[in-house]
Design a protein around this motif. Structure first.
Motif, PDB file in Angstrom:
ATOM      1  N   TYR A 242     -11.611  19.911   3.444  1.00  0.00           N
ATOM      2  CA  TYR A 242     -11.469  20.199   4.872  1.00  0.00           C
ATOM      3  C   TYR A 242     -11.307  21.709   5.013  1.00  0.00           C
ATOM      4  N   THR A 243     -12.253  22.369   5.678  1.00  0.00           N
ATOM      5  CA  THR A 243     -12.272  23.827   5.724  1.00  0.00           C
ATOM      6  C   THR A 243     -12.118  24.391   7.133  1.00  0.00           C
ATOM      7  N   GLN A 244     -11.932  23.555   8.151  1.00  0.00           N
ATOM      8  CA  GLN A 244     -11.782  24.064   9.506  1.00  0.00           C
ATOM      9  C   GLN A 244     -10.372  24.622   9.727  1.00  0.00           C
ATOM     10  N   GLN A 245     -10.259  25.560  10.657  1.00  0.00           N
ATOM     11  CA  GLN A 245      -8.976  26.178  10.944  1.00  0.00           C
ATOM     12  C   GLN A 245      -8.043  25.191  11.651  1.00  0.00           C
ATOM     13  N   GLY A 246      -6.735  25.276  11.323  1.00  0.00           N
ATOM     14  CA  GLY A 246      -5.749  24.463  12.009  1.00  0.00           C
ATOM     15  C   GLY A 246      -5.127  23.395  11.129  1.00  0.00           C
ATOM     16  N   VAL A 247      -4.341  22.531  11.779  1.00  0.00           N
ATOM     17  CA  VAL A 247      -3.635  21.446  11.096  1.00  0.00           C
ATOM     18  C   VAL A 247      -4.579  20.261  10.884  1.00  0.00           C
ATOM     19  N   TYR A 248      -4.456  19.590   9.770  1.00  0.00           N
ATOM     20  CA  TYR A 248      -5.262  18.399   9.506  1.00  0.00           C
ATOM     21  C   TYR A 248      -4.440  17.382   8.716  1.00  0.00           C
ATOM     22  N   VAL A 249      -4.867  16.120   8.787  1.00  0.00           N
ATOM     23  CA  VAL A 249      -4.245  15.021   8.056  1.00  0.00           C
ATOM     24  C   VAL A 249      -5.323  14.308   7.250  1.00  0.00           C
ATOM     25  N   ARG A 250      -5.040  14.032   6.000  1.00  0.00           N
ATOM     26  CA  ARG A 250      -5.978  13.301   5.145  1.00  0.00           C
ATOM     27  C   ARG A 250      -5.313  12.016   4.655  1.00  0.00           C
ATOM     28  N   LEU A 251      -6.065  10.922   4.676  1.00  0.00           N
ATOM     29  CA  LEU A 251      -5.598   9.648   4.132  1.00  0.00           C
ATOM     30  C   LEU A 251      -6.631   9.172   3.125  1.00  0.00           C
ATOM     31  N   ARG A 252      -6.237   9.086   1.874  1.00  0.00           N
ATOM     32  CA  ARG A 252      -7.152   8.690   0.798  1.00  0.00           C
ATOM     33  C   ARG A 252      -6.698   7.351   0.214  1.00  0.00           C
ATOM     34  N   PHE A 253      -7.649   6.452   0.012  1.00  0.00           N
ATOM     35  CA  PHE A 253      -7.339   5.122  -0.501  1.00  0.00           C
ATOM     36  C   PHE A 253      -8.391   4.755  -1.536  1.00  0.00           C
ATOM     37  N   LYS A 254      -7.974   4.501  -2.762  1.00  0.00           N
ATOM     38  CA  LYS A 254      -8.887   4.115  -3.834  1.00  0.00           C
ATOM     39  C   LYS A 254      -8.816   2.609  -4.028  1.00  0.00           C
ATOM     40  N   PHE A 255      -9.962   1.943  -3.943  1.00  0.00           N
ATOM     41  CA  PHE A 255      -9.969   0.493  -4.098  1.00  0.00           C
ATOM     42  C   PHE A 255     -11.327   0.038  -4.619  1.00  0.00           C
ATOM     43  N   ASP A 256     -11.382  -1.211  -5.083  1.00  0.00           N
ATOM     44  CA  ASP A 256     -12.637  -1.800  -5.537  1.00  0.00           C
ATOM     45  C   ASP A 256     -12.617  -3.291  -5.196  1.00  0.00           C
ATOM     46  N   GLU A 257     -13.464  -4.063  -5.859  1.00  0.00           N
ATOM     47  CA  GLU A 257     -13.595  -5.476  -5.508  1.00  0.00           C
ATOM     48  C   GLU A 257     -12.370  -6.301  -5.890  1.00  0.00           C
ATOM     49  N   THR A 258     -11.414  -5.707  -6.635  1.00  0.00           N
ATOM     50  CA  THR A 258     -10.202  -6.439  -7.022  1.00  0.00           C
ATOM     51  C   THR A 258      -9.081  -6.288  -5.988  1.00  0.00           C
ATOM     52  N   LEU A 259      -9.346  -5.652  -4.851  1.00  0.00           N
ATOM     53  CA  LEU A 259      -8.313  -5.359  -3.862  1.00  0.00           C
ATOM     54  C   LEU A 259      -7.559  -6.610  -3.416  1.00  0.00           C
ATOM     55  N   PHE A 260      -8.278  -7.725  -3.222  1.00  0.00           N
ATOM     56  CA  PHE A 260      -7.664  -8.931  -2.675  1.00  0.00           C
ATOM     57  C   PHE A 260      -7.308  -9.956  -3.749  1.00  0.00           C
ATOM     58  N   ARG A 261      -7.178  -9.511  -4.989  1.00  0.00           N
ATOM     59  CA  ARG A 261      -6.807 -10.411  -6.077  1.00  0.00           C
ATOM     60  C   ARG A 261      -5.347 -10.198  -6.474  1.00  0.00           C
ATOM     61  N   GLY A 262      -4.475 -10.173  -5.490  1.00  0.00           N
ATOM     62  CA  GLY A 262      -3.067  -9.904  -5.750  1.00  0.00           C
ATOM     63  C   GLY A 262      -2.370 -10.983  -6.541  1.00  0.00           C
ATOM     64  N   ASP A 263      -2.922 -12.206  -6.553  1.00  0.00           N
ATOM     65  CA  ASP A 263      -2.299 -13.296  -7.296  1.00  0.00           C
ATOM     66  C   ASP A 263      -2.890 -13.453  -8.690  1.00  0.00           C
ATOM     67  N   ASP A 264      -3.716 -12.499  -9.114  1.00  0.00           N
ATOM     68  CA  ASP A 264      -4.334 -12.533 -10.437  1.00  0.00           C
ATOM     69  C   ASP A 264      -3.554 -11.592 -11.354  1.00  0.00           C
ATOM     70  N   ALA A 265      -2.955 -12.133 -12.412  1.00  0.00           N
ATOM     71  CA  ALA A 265      -2.115 -11.334 -13.299  1.00  0.00           C
ATOM     72  C   ALA A 265      -2.893 -10.221 -13.991  1.00  0.00           C
ATOM     73  N   SER A 266      -4.198 -10.431 -14.224  1.00  0.00           N
ATOM     74  CA  SER A 266      -4.993  -9.385 -14.879  1.00  0.00           C
ATOM     75  C   SER A 266      -5.237  -8.202 -13.962  1.00  0.00           C
ATOM     76  N   THR A 267      -5.098  -8.419 -12.635  1.00  0.00           N
ATOM     77  CA  THR A 267      -5.261  -7.334 -11.671  1.00  0.00           C
ATOM     78  C   THR A 267      -3.929  -6.793 -11.211  1.00  0.00           C
ATOM     79  N   ASN A 268      -2.994  -7.672 -10.885  1.00  0.00           N
ATOM     80  CA  ASN A 268      -1.672  -7.274 -10.412  1.00  0.00           C
ATOM     81  C   ASN A 268      -0.714  -7.244 -11.593  1.00  0.00           C
ATOM     82  N   ARG A 269      -0.434  -6.011 -12.067  1.00  0.00           N
ATOM     83  CA  ARG A 269       0.393  -5.851 -13.281  1.00  0.00           C
ATOM     84  C   ARG A 269       1.845  -6.262 -13.060  1.00  0.00           C
TER      85      ARG A 269
END
Length: 273
Positions: A242-269
């Motif tokens: 982000y190179t424009q002048q002034g205040v800015y907010v960034r929200l970064r989220f890293k995810f893949d196809e395992t996002l909704f496998r919360g009940d899978d022990a191999s995904t949810n440590r």
């Protein structure tokens, strides 16, 4: 079947207030993963509203050459055909090809070299704009120790534009810059960034300098707030910075196809094993 997935969707959008057009859309897609070293995707969307019949086509492919190197190619074509005389045909195409390096064993250096071709045209007689740009860029991250991250970017582009009345303009621009980030703790970091944009055509020079603080909200979700004391904007050269002048907010989220496998022990440590 193993190594192939199809997807399809139908959508109807109805505006309940305001001057927003209702729309109907149909999409279809395919993903190929027969060979673990190859991955290819394709998607086609048709959308109709009161102004346009629109088509969006996207294709992409990745080839993993070895443990550290990958080759990438992607194309996106958007075509809008006017349905009434108050609007005009438009189209835009973006083609990208590049090579990515990820240091698998040490995880200290990541790099991406990219070439991008952008072409677009607006057939409105009052504008009659056609624009073609060629952009090359090199982006690299260096992680010398646990708390430090060094990021650099070098990019250049050549642009050719044509406007109503046969007016033409050609120019070249370059960008160089980087960011230094220091992890204060597992959840907090601070950083400084500086970028310079210049062109020999007209001797134009611009700069962006700023500071940023980030907080890890939860695993793979990062919230950052920054301020640039001066800045500029160039969507083709600045990349994700982000190179424009002034205040800015960034929200970064890293995810893949395992996002909704919360009940899978191999995904949810956190689950018992």
């Amino acid at each position: 079947a193993e190594g192939i997935r199809y997807s399809a969707s139908a959508e109807y959008q109805k505006a309940v207030a305001g001057d927003t057009a209702s729309a109907t859309a149909l999409t279809g897609g395919v993903e190929l993963t027969h060979d673990p070293r190859w991955r290819a995707t394709g998607r086609l969307e048709w959308r109709r509203d009161r102004n346009f019949d629109a088509w969006l086509s996207t294709q992409g492919a990745t080839h993993k050459v070895d443990r550290d190197w990958s080759l990438l190619v992607r194309n996106a074509l958007s075509v809008q055909n006017a349905r009434n005389p108050s609007v005009h045909d438009q189209w835009q195409d973006r083609f990208q090809v590049g090579a990515a390096y990820r240091q698998t064993d040490l995880n200290r250096v990541n790099a991406l070299a990219l070439y991008e071709l952008r072409a677009q045209q607006d057939k409105n007689p009052a504008i009659d704009e056609k624009r073609v740009s060629h952009t090359v860029s090199l982006h690299a991250d260096h992680h010398p120790s646990r708390p430090w991250w060094l990021t650099g970017r070098l990019a250049g582009k050549r642009v050719s534009e044509r406007f109503a009345g046969g007016v033409r303009d050609d120019y070249t621009a370059w960008l160089a810059g980087g960011r230094i980030t220091w992890d204060l703790s597992e959840r907090w970091d601070v950083g400084v960034q500086h970028h310079r944009l210049w062109s020999r055509d007209g001797g134009a020079r611009q700069a962006s300098t700023g500071i940023e603080a980030g907080y890890l909200v939860k695993s793979n979700l990062w919230l950052s707030v920054g301020y640039n004391v001066r800045g500029f904007r160039d969507d083709e050269l600045q990349g994700s910075a982000y190179t424009q002048q002034g205040v800015y907010v960034r929200l970064r989220f890293k995810f893949d196809e395992t996002l909704f496998r919360g009940d899978d022990a191999s995904t949810n440590r956190s689950l018992p094993r």
